[in-house]
Motif scaffolding. Structure first.
Motif, PDB file in Angstrom:
ATOM      1  N   GLN A 257       0.845  -1.218  -0.114  1.00 12.85           N
ATOM      2  CA  GLN A 257       0.076   0.133  -0.180  1.00 12.85           C
ATOM      3  C   GLN A 257       0.840   1.347  -0.026  1.00 12.85           C
ATOM      4  O   GLN A 257       0.556   2.065  -0.758  1.00 12.85           O
ATOM      5  CB  GLN A 257      -0.991   0.161   1.275  1.00 12.85           C
ATOM      6  CG  GLN A 257      -1.788   1.187   1.422  1.00 12.85           C
ATOM      7  CD  GLN A 257      -2.620   1.165   2.352  1.00 12.85           C
ATOM      8  OE1 GLN A 257      -3.026   0.187   3.229  1.00 12.85           O
ATOM      9  NE2 GLN A 257      -2.960   2.417   3.085  1.00 12.85           N
ATOM     10  N   VAL A 260       2.732   1.581  -3.413  1.00 12.54           N
ATOM     11  CA  VAL A 260       1.679   1.849  -4.762  1.00 12.54           C
ATOM     12  C   VAL A 260       1.200   3.136  -4.481  1.00 12.54           C
ATOM     13  O   VAL A 260       1.097   4.076  -5.335  1.00 12.54           O
ATOM     14  CB  VAL A 260       0.513   0.892  -4.499  1.00 12.54           C
ATOM     15  CG1 VAL A 260      -0.631   1.208  -5.548  1.00 12.54           C
ATOM     16  CG2 VAL A 260       1.147  -0.590  -4.832  1.00 12.54           C
ATOM     17  N   ALA A 286      -4.046  -4.726  -5.128  1.00  8.07           N
ATOM     18  CA  ALA A 286      -4.010  -3.911  -6.283  1.00  8.07           C
ATOM     19  C   ALA A 286      -2.951  -4.661  -7.136  1.00  8.07           C
ATOM     20  O   ALA A 286      -3.118  -4.515  -8.363  1.00  8.07           O
ATOM     21  CB  ALA A 286      -3.539  -2.548  -5.694  1.00  8.07           C
TER      22      ALA A 286
END
Length: 335
Positions: A257, A260, A286
């Motif tokens: 997280q 990204v 993701a």
């Protein structure tokens, strides 16, 4: 006054023995009688007195389960596996989360000892050897879960975390990564230290020179992973690793997280990330997360079977069940 078993029998128009059979051996009672008794139970709001029933039967219908991190979906799956197996034996699971706190662990052990559960499953945080020995002396079988019993005094069900750590880092090395960071902690959790030991073994046995940095965390949550990622990003680019091995998937997802959202370190082009456990969220990230899979539900089912067998035969020899880990490769390490 709460309804009694005699009240249920009177309402259903059957004997007290028939009500007892419906509650304990329904397969020995006619379908009509089962329906009448269940209807009477519902109408009267009858709740069986399990403590009294335990005293009459001489055996508890509950097993305690203590885990060290109730937020980790891995442990939720382990407990679910134990519950699936327990339902086959008409056993209920009483669950406690220590949240990596020795005092809370002690509290749950006190509670389950007072409840005289049939057995105890525990993923321990502290040293519980002497306490488990005392439980066994009181007739309560105990099985270690997700932790190998080094001295063999208690049965255990686990995955080889040293092998898993080695597999994770060997995968990163095979992918051409040479500056690897292990992210995890605290190291008094045996699984964390074992995974780091496996990572070190992989770098020491590599054909090429590989640097292994250790980035400690105070816990293994997504938030701790986000914090570790922020600290990495604060470094000069020349000091960034090209691969991260997180001690569990929650840390790995937090790291992912951070990277990204920031956008300066592309996954997996500039940095690869691999976790441990292969929780359900790993494949849905993701950037789908590579991980070392543990057969979580099988661990729970196996541990429950063993603790019931040892409760029935206190003289049984402790056994160590170790499942092999499995490498699951996804986008986070493979472009």
């Amino acid at each position: 006054m709460p309804a009694s078993i005699r009240d249920v029998a009177q309402r259903a128009g059957v004997s007290v023995g028939t009500v007892s059979n419906v509650l304990n051996r329904p397969d020995e009672v006619s379908t009509e009688s089962v329906s009448r008794v269940n209807r009477a139970i519902e109408e009267l709001g009858y709740v069986r007195n399990d403590a009294a029933r335990k005293l009459r039967a001489g055996v508890s219908t509950t097993v305690g389960f203590v885990v060290l991190d109730g937020q980790n979906p891995f442990y939720n799956d382990v407990v679910r596996g134990a519950e699936d197996e327990a339902s086959r034996h008409n056993i209920a699971i009483l669950y406690g989360n220590t949240d990596e706190d020795v005092a809370r662990e002690r509290m749950y052990l006190d509670l389950f000892e007072e409840q005289q559960v049939r057995g105890l499953l525990i993923a321990p945080y502290g040293d519980v050897t002497s306490r488990l020995r005392r439980l066994r002396e009181r007739g309560i079988a105990a099985v270690l879960v997700d932790r190998f019993s080094g001295d063999g005094k208690f049965s255990s069900v686990s995955v080889d975390s040293v092998v898993g750590g080695r597999m994770a880092v060997e995968h990163l090395i095979d992918a051409g990564r040479r500056r690897i960071a292990f992210v995890g902690g605290p190291f008094d959790i045996r699984q964390v230290s074992d995974r780091l030991a496996g990572a070190r073994a992989a770098t020491e046995n590599a054909d090429a020179h590989v640097d292994l940095e250790v980035i400690p965390t105070t816990a293994m949550t997504v938030a701790d992973g986000v914090e570790a990622g922020a600290k990495l990003l604060a470094r000069p680019r020349r000091e960034w690793p090209d691969a991260l091995f997180a001690a569990n998937d929650l840390l790995a997802l937090g790291l992912l997280q951070s990277l990204v959202v920031d956008g300066r370190m592309l996954v997996p082009d500039e940095i690869a990330i691999i976790g441990f456990d292969d929780i359900a969220f790993a494949g849905a990230a993701a950037v789908p997360l590579s991980s070392i899979r543990q057969p979580s539900r099988m661990i729970g089912r196996t541990a429950l079977r063993i603790v019931l067998e040892e409760a029935a035969d206190p003289d049984s020899i402790p056994r160590q069940t170790v499942f092999p880990p499995e490498l699951v490769v996804r986008r986070s390490t493979s472009s």
